[in-house]
Design a protein around this motif. Structure first.
Motif, PDB file in Angstrom:
ATOM      1  N   LEU A  19       0.820  -1.213   0.000  1.00  0.00           N
ATOM      2  CA  LEU A  19       0.000   0.000   0.000  1.00  0.00           C
ATOM      3  C   LEU A  19       0.852   1.261   0.000  1.00  0.00           C
ATOM      4  CD1 LEU A  19      -2.739  -1.058   2.567  1.00  0.00           C
ATOM      5  CD2 LEU A  19      -2.807  -1.208   0.069  1.00  0.00           C
ATOM      6  N   PHE A  20       0.505   2.145  -0.912  1.00  0.00           N
ATOM      7  CA  PHE A  20       1.077   3.489  -0.927  1.00  0.00           C
ATOM      8  C   PHE A  20      -0.015   4.515  -0.653  1.00  0.00           C
ATOM      9  CE2 PHE A  20       3.880   0.756  -3.256  1.00  0.00           C
ATOM     10  CZ  PHE A  20       5.124   1.114  -2.794  1.00  0.00           C
ATOM     11  N   SER A  21      -1.250   4.039  -0.534  1.00  0.00           N
ATOM     12  CA  SER A  21      -2.359   4.886  -0.096  1.00  0.00           C
ATOM     13  C   SER A  21      -2.214   5.112   1.400  1.00  0.00           C
ATOM     14  CB  SER A  21      -3.708   4.223  -0.391  1.00  0.00           C
ATOM     15  OG  SER A  21      -3.898   4.083  -1.774  1.00  0.00           O
ATOM     16  N   ARG A  37      -4.091   6.193  -3.661  1.00  0.00           N
ATOM     17  CA  ARG A  37      -3.043   6.532  -4.626  1.00  0.00           C
ATOM     18  C   ARG A  37      -2.934   5.405  -5.639  1.00  0.00           C
ATOM     19  NH1 ARG A  37      -0.416   8.272   0.299  1.00  0.00           N
ATOM     20  NH2 ARG A  37      -0.292  10.542   0.335  1.00  0.00           N
ATOM     21  N   MET A  38      -2.502   5.732  -6.840  1.00  0.00           N
ATOM     22  CA  MET A  38      -2.473   4.722  -7.886  1.00  0.00           C
ATOM     23  C   MET A  38      -1.230   3.834  -7.855  1.00  0.00           C
ATOM     24  SD  MET A  38      -2.038   7.232 -11.197  1.00  0.00           S
ATOM     25  CE  MET A  38      -1.859   5.920 -12.357  1.00  0.00           C
ATOM     26  N   GLY A  39      -0.426   3.924  -6.806  1.00  0.00           N
ATOM     27  CA  GLY A  39       0.757   3.074  -6.714  1.00  0.00           C
ATOM     28  C   GLY A  39       0.545   1.776  -5.971  1.00  0.00           C
ATOM     29  N   VAL A 143     -18.750  -8.189 -23.845  1.00  0.00           N
ATOM     30  CA  VAL A 143     -18.041  -7.026 -23.304  1.00  0.00           C
ATOM     31  C   VAL A 143     -18.500  -6.808 -21.870  1.00  0.00           C
ATOM     32  CG1 VAL A 143     -17.632  -4.544 -23.548  1.00  0.00           C
ATOM     33  CG2 VAL A 143     -17.843  -5.977 -25.589  1.00  0.00           C
ATOM     34  N   VAL A 144     -17.553  -6.560 -20.964  1.00  0.00           N
ATOM     35  CA  VAL A 144     -17.878  -6.395 -19.557  1.00  0.00           C
ATOM     36  C   VAL A 144     -16.976  -5.326 -18.957  1.00  0.00           C
ATOM     37  CG1 VAL A 144     -16.293  -8.251 -18.855  1.00  0.00           C
ATOM     38  CG2 VAL A 144     -18.205  -7.626 -17.368  1.00  0.00           C
ATOM     39  N   THR A 145     -17.545  -4.540 -18.057  1.00  0.00           N
ATOM     40  CA  THR A 145     -16.746  -3.585 -17.290  1.00  0.00           C
ATOM     41  C   THR A 145     -16.458  -4.209 -15.934  1.00  0.00           C
ATOM     42  OG1 THR A 145     -17.695  -1.686 -18.430  1.00  0.00           O
ATOM     43  CG2 THR A 145     -16.652  -1.265 -16.306  1.00  0.00           C
ATOM     44  N   ILE A 146     -15.176  -4.373 -15.630  1.00  0.00           N
ATOM     45  CA  ILE A 146     -14.745  -5.049 -14.419  1.00  0.00           C
ATOM     46  C   ILE A 146     -14.249  -4.014 -13.414  1.00  0.00           C
ATOM     47  CG2 ILE A 146     -13.119  -6.720 -13.458  1.00  0.00           C
ATOM     48  CD1 ILE A 146     -13.014  -8.043 -16.221  1.00  0.00           C
ATOM     49  N   SER A 147     -14.820  -4.050 -12.203  1.00  0.00           N
ATOM     50  CA  SER A 147     -14.327  -3.203 -11.107  1.00  0.00           C
ATOM     51  C   SER A 147     -13.057  -3.833 -10.543  1.00  0.00           C
ATOM     52  CB  SER A 147     -15.370  -3.088  -9.999  1.00  0.00           C
ATOM     53  OG  SER A 147     -16.509  -2.426 -10.475  1.00  0.00           O
ATOM     54  N   LEU A 148     -12.020  -3.018 -10.352  1.00  0.00           N
ATOM     55  CA  LEU A 148     -10.708  -3.512  -9.957  1.00  0.00           C
ATOM     56  C   LEU A 148     -10.242  -2.948  -8.627  1.00  0.00           C
ATOM     57  CD1 LEU A 148      -8.782  -2.997 -13.318  1.00  0.00           C
ATOM     58  CD2 LEU A 148      -9.805  -5.119 -12.496  1.00  0.00           C
ATOM     59  N   TRP A 149      -9.417  -3.725  -7.945  1.00  0.00           N
ATOM     60  CA  TRP A 149      -8.602  -3.212  -6.842  1.00  0.00           C
ATOM     61  C   TRP A 149      -7.226  -3.813  -7.001  1.00  0.00           C
ATOM     62  CZ3 TRP A 149      -5.091  -4.236  -3.227  1.00  0.00           C
ATOM     63  CH2 TRP A 149      -4.818  -3.218  -2.324  1.00  0.00           C
ATOM     64  N   PRO A 150      -6.147  -3.066  -6.897  1.00  0.00           N
ATOM     65  CA  PRO A 150      -6.127  -1.607  -6.772  1.00  0.00           C
ATOM     66  C   PRO A 150      -6.453  -0.954  -8.104  1.00  0.00           C
ATOM     67  CG  PRO A 150      -3.894  -2.428  -6.996  1.00  0.00           C
ATOM     68  CD  PRO A 150      -4.783  -3.650  -6.949  1.00  0.00           C
TER      69      PRO A 150
END
Length: 198
Positions: A19-21, A37-39, A143-150
């Motif tokens: 984690l960098f958040s 944060r996106m890192g 076609v699908v929109t996938i929710s991601l983490w991070p």
């Protein structure tokens, strides 16, 4: 270039977030605020079982030794996850996507993508691991929109490969500095990590 590590005699495999958040403490007793944060990224912690000095054991030691000066790549272990039908090859659908979701095409209609399932995006030849954050069912269009983490750490390129069945973690090899301990005809168990670089 990354060295693909064999998976024979792997006893345990765990993905851990790097984690960098963080959190911004509230002033004068105010509410704490999350600071994404996106890192944020992943590391894999891998433990081997007892190895023998045979082809499997020596191949793993050789691959790890080479990866100390290059990088390591290894499949993400996720047993009991349903596989896509043979021949499926999902890809990113659209350029310049960022944030916490990505649109993908080429997934068979009706496929259930479970929360907690891992995938990797092959971006400029390097695998980047993400976890599916919300369950979804693929529409008839494929076609699908996938929710991601991070959240994504780069802008997508149309047609990049998405590995839903065989995701890979790729990055710096940590913890193999002391090498492997050979005793008679066996190699003692040891632990190492693969840490995503970006």
């Amino acid at each position: 270039m990354s060295i693909l590590l064999p998976t024979a005699r792997i006893r345990s495999f765990a993905l851990a977030p790097r984690l960098f958040s963080g959190n911004q403490e509230g002033a004068l007793g105010g509410a704490d605020l999350p600071v994404p944060r996106m890192g944020d990224r992943w590391s894999a912690i891998v433990n081997t079982a007892q190895l023998r000095q045979n082809a499997d054991g020596l191949a793993l030691v050789a691959a790890l030794t080479m990866a100390t000066t290059l990088d390591a790549r290894m499949p993400v272990q996720q047993p009991h996850v349903p596989q896509l039908p043979f021949g499926s090859a999902p890809v990113v659908d659209g350029t310049d996507q960022g944030g916490s979701s990505i649109r993908v095409r080429g997934v068979p209609a009706g496929t259930v993508l479970e929360a907690g399932r891992y995938l990797s995006l092959l971006h400029f030849g390097v695998h980047h691991v993400h976890m599916i954050a919300q369950p979804t069912i693929v529409a008839a269009s494929g076609v699908v929109t996938i929710s991601l983490w991070p959240m994504l750490r780069f802008l997508s390129i149309d047609g990049e490969r998405v590995y839903l069945d065989t995701p890979m973690i790729e990055g710096k090899l940590v913890g193999f500095d002391g090498g492997a301990r050979f005793i008679r005809n066996r190699i003692d168990p040891f632990e190492f990590s693969i840490v995503e670089r970006s």
